[in-house]
Design a protein around this motif. Structure first.
Motif, PDB file in Angstrom:
ATOM      1  N   ALA A  21       0.796  -1.124  -0.108  1.00  0.00           N
ATOM      2  CA  ALA A  21      -0.078   0.074  -0.072  1.00  0.00           C
ATOM      3  C   ALA A  21       0.920   1.235  -0.033  1.00  0.00           C
ATOM      4  N   ARG A  22       2.004   1.370   0.701  1.00  0.00           N
ATOM      5  CA  ARG A  22       2.775   2.491   0.868  1.00  0.00           C
ATOM      6  C   ARG A  22       3.605   2.559  -0.495  1.00  0.00           C
ATOM      7  N   MET A  23       3.851   1.467  -1.191  1.00  0.00           N
ATOM      8  CA  MET A  23       4.651   1.632  -2.591  1.00  0.00           C
ATOM      9  C   MET A  23       3.511   2.116  -3.450  1.00  0.00           C
ATOM     10  N   GLY A  24       2.278   1.783  -3.438  1.00  0.00           N
ATOM     11  CA  GLY A  24       1.414   2.110  -4.304  1.00  0.00           C
ATOM     12  C   GLY A  24       0.902   3.561  -4.023  1.00  0.00           C
ATOM     13  N   ALA A  25       0.895   3.922  -2.928  1.00  0.00           N
ATOM     14  CA  ALA A  25       0.766   5.367  -2.494  1.00  0.00           C
ATOM     15  C   ALA A  25       1.940   6.238  -3.125  1.00  0.00           C
ATOM     16  N   ALA A  26       3.095   5.725  -2.906  1.00  0.00           N
ATOM     17  CA  ALA A  26       4.381   6.618  -3.384  1.00  0.00           C
ATOM     18  C   ALA A  26       4.146   6.852  -4.856  1.00  0.00           C
ATOM     19  N   LEU A  27       3.880   5.671  -5.527  1.00  0.00           N
ATOM     20  CA  LEU A  27       3.875   5.634  -6.844  1.00  0.00           C
ATOM     21  C   LEU A  27       2.752   6.659  -7.410  1.00  0.00           C
ATOM     22  N   ASP A  28       1.671   6.838  -6.782  1.00  0.00           N
ATOM     23  CA  ASP A  28       0.231   7.510  -7.104  1.00  0.00           C
ATOM     24  C   ASP A  28       0.719   8.838  -6.972  1.00  0.00           C
ATOM     25  N   VAL A  29       1.494   9.105  -5.915  1.00  0.00           N
ATOM     26  CA  VAL A  29       1.738  10.676  -5.549  1.00  0.00           C
ATOM     27  C   VAL A  29       2.851  11.125  -6.683  1.00  0.00           C
ATOM     28  N   LEU A  30       4.003  10.447  -6.751  1.00  0.00           N
ATOM     29  CA  LEU A  30       4.902  10.745  -7.688  1.00  0.00           C
ATOM     30  C   LEU A  30       4.623  10.958  -9.025  1.00  0.00           C
ATOM     31  N   SER A  31       3.543  10.172  -9.496  1.00  0.00           N
ATOM     32  CA  SER A  31       2.984  10.141 -10.868  1.00  0.00           C
ATOM     33  C   SER A  31       1.778  11.193 -11.092  1.00  0.00           C
ATOM     34  N   GLY A  32       1.361  11.759  -9.983  1.00  0.00           N
ATOM     35  CA  GLY A  32       0.283  12.660 -10.113  1.00  0.00           C
ATOM     36  C   GLY A  32      -1.140  11.928 -10.336  1.00  0.00           C
ATOM     37  N   ASN A  48      -2.029  -4.202  13.393  1.00  0.00           N
ATOM     38  CA  ASN A  48      -2.626  -3.490  14.327  1.00  0.00           C
ATOM     39  C   ASN A  48      -2.336  -1.846  13.759  1.00  0.00           C
ATOM     40  N   ARG A  49      -3.524  -1.412  13.285  1.00  0.00           N
ATOM     41  CA  ARG A  49      -3.688  -0.161  12.894  1.00  0.00           C
ATOM     42  C   ARG A  49      -2.653   0.002  11.579  1.00  0.00           C
ATOM     43  N   PRO A  50      -3.147  -0.465  10.622  1.00  0.00           N
ATOM     44  CA  PRO A  50      -2.408  -0.387   9.188  1.00  0.00           C
ATOM     45  C   PRO A  50      -2.237   0.965   8.758  1.00  0.00           C
ATOM     46  N   VAL A  51      -1.293   1.669   8.510  1.00  0.00           N
ATOM     47  CA  VAL A  51      -1.127   2.935   8.116  1.00  0.00           C
ATOM     48  C   VAL A  51      -0.437   3.098   6.744  1.00  0.00           C
ATOM     49  N   SER A  52      -0.692   3.779   5.948  1.00  0.00           N
ATOM     50  CA  SER A  52      -0.285   4.057   4.447  1.00  0.00           C
ATOM     51  C   SER A  52       0.201   5.721   4.529  1.00  0.00           C
ATOM     52  N   SER A  53       1.634   5.776   4.138  1.00  0.00           N
ATOM     53  CA  SER A  53       1.884   7.127   3.698  1.00  0.00           C
ATOM     54  C   SER A  53       2.874   6.992   2.695  1.00  0.00           C
ATOM     55  N   PRO A  54       2.749   8.108   1.925  1.00  0.00           N
ATOM     56  CA  PRO A  54       1.715   9.339   1.802  1.00  0.00           C
ATOM     57  C   PRO A  54       0.299   8.909   1.560  1.00  0.00           C
ATOM     58  N   LEU A  55      -0.532   9.879   1.610  1.00  0.00           N
ATOM     59  CA  LEU A  55      -2.017   9.720   1.293  1.00  0.00           C
ATOM     60  C   LEU A  55      -1.959   9.616  -0.320  1.00  0.00           C
TER      61      LEU A  55
END
Length: 397
Positions: free
Chosen positions: A92-103, A182-189
């Protein structure tokens, strides 16, 4: 079946090499420069995204996707997650990073299998447990979705207040058979809301049920139109059952993975199709088919059946539909062969069945992306607009 106004087209990145001939060593290596060239050509030719394959000899999809994203402006990378091989919160964090960096261009392809040999090499404990892999994949996607949609604070850093993490709701606990978090957190949004789209393929009952539950697009490998009609009918039945059980009517798109070969005349196209397998040896064909026969993947078994059913008809399974590539190529190997007008007509027929996402490829991928994009894609768009007008679909539908 409702006609979809928007039909999306994706191309394929040849991350294990490329060339004019299949079943032999690739003529072109999958270098960074070449893959970027294919991606940029696909973008210029009108394709909206690229499927980046995974498994076996393929270069890692996430590394390639990141490189392609950085060298294109609108093309969306469809990258693979492999449940059981990478932790879902990390994915999820990898996907979020790709999503943010790709706009906001990331797309996620959920791959539960590949080959048993590939899964064994990667140490998957469920390598020989087909249906259990889909059970695990359900939890995997649920964790990713939860990490993306229930994260309302950033992960701790020198720029974030870590104390806010303590206020996160207990509902963010995840307790499953395969995963406990326990509280899965993804960063960035993520840029895309609620999250990047999920694509998922597979022809088994387990795959179809999972697609109905978690996917945005259900992918099918190319088959004759009657076979695709039957598959869509089956999954619509599963959708109805799921809605009756849960009260939730999830929308689901249908996608088709196929090969294309467009030439000025039909004769030229068929000659090129046969030429593409002209260098493969009988020994290579026998080895490939022995490997395909060992699969536990229902969609590959269907491709095997289709090849055997059509071998006495020169592998022709319908107008402009050819299974010859499946002699040595696994996966979605059916080839749409013909003029731009003929290939566009066959694609329109699939779209009339409910397909609204096409993932295409051709050998070699660089030249064939441009050929299809210049000759067949505009024709398809024109023909589809006429179909929509005839059906009375409003222009803003």
């Amino acid at each position: 079946m409702t006609l979809h106004k928007e039909i999306e087209f994706g191309w394929f990145l040849p991350t294990s090499g490329d060339g004019k001939y299949v079943g032999v060593a690739p003529e072109r290596e999958a270098t960074l420069d070449y893959l970027i060239d294919v991606a940029q050509t696909a973008e210029r030719s009108g394709f909206e995204f690229v499927l980046i394959p995974t498994g076996g000899a393929c270069l890692d999809a996430w590394v390639v996707g990141s490189a392609v994203m950085s060298q294109t402006t609108t093309l969306r990378p469809l990258v693979a997650v492999r449940p059981g091989l990478v932790a879902p919160v990390l994915a999820a964090r990898m996907g979020a990073a790709l999503d943010v960096l790709s706009g906001g261009r990331a797309m996620i392809n959920v791959v539960t299998g590949s080959s048993v040999q590939d899964l064994e090499e990667l140490g998957d404990p469920l390598a020989h447990a087909h249906d259990e892999r889909y059970e695990r994949a359900r939890e995997y996607v649920e964790v990713m979705q939860q990490a993306w949609t229930q994260t309302d604070v950033l992960a701790a850093s020198e720029f974030a207040d870590a104390s806010k993490n303590e206020k996160m709701k207990e509902s963010q606990l995840y307790q499953g058979k395969y995963y406990q978090f326990n509280r899965p957190v993804s960063s960035p949004l993520t840029v895309q809301k609620p999250h990047p789209p999920f694509y998922l393929g597979g022809s088994s009952p387990a795959a179809k049920r999972l697609a109905v539950e978690v996917a945005d697009t259900y992918l099918m490998w190319g088959e004759p139109h009657d076979w695709i009609r039957e598959q869509i009918s089956e999954i619509e039945t599963v959708r109805a059952e799921y809605t009756a059980e849960t009260g939730v009517d999830r929308p689901l798109r249908y996608g088709l993975r196929a090969q294309v070969l467009v030439r000025e005349t039909e004769e030229e196209a068929w000659a090129a199709a046969w030429e593409s397998i002209s260098k493969v040896s009988p020994e290579a064909i026998a080895k490939a088919q022995a490997s395909f026969a060992k699969t536990d993947a229902t969609n590959q078994q269907r491709q095997n059946d289709l090849r055997e059913l059509s071998k006495d008809q020169q592998f022709v399974v319908g107008p402009n539909l050819w299974t010859g590539l499946s002699l040595v190529r696994s996966g979605g190997a059916i080839l749409l062969v013909g003029t731009a007008d003929q290939v566009a007509d066959r694609l329109v027929e699939y779209a009339e069945l409910g397909v609204s996402s096409f993932i295409l490829s051709g050998y070699p991928h660089l030249e064939e992306a441009e050929t299809f994009g210049q000759a067949a894609l505009p024709l398809f768009r024109e023909k589809w607009q006429l179909k929509l007008q005839e059906a009375g679909v409003p222009s803003n539908a």
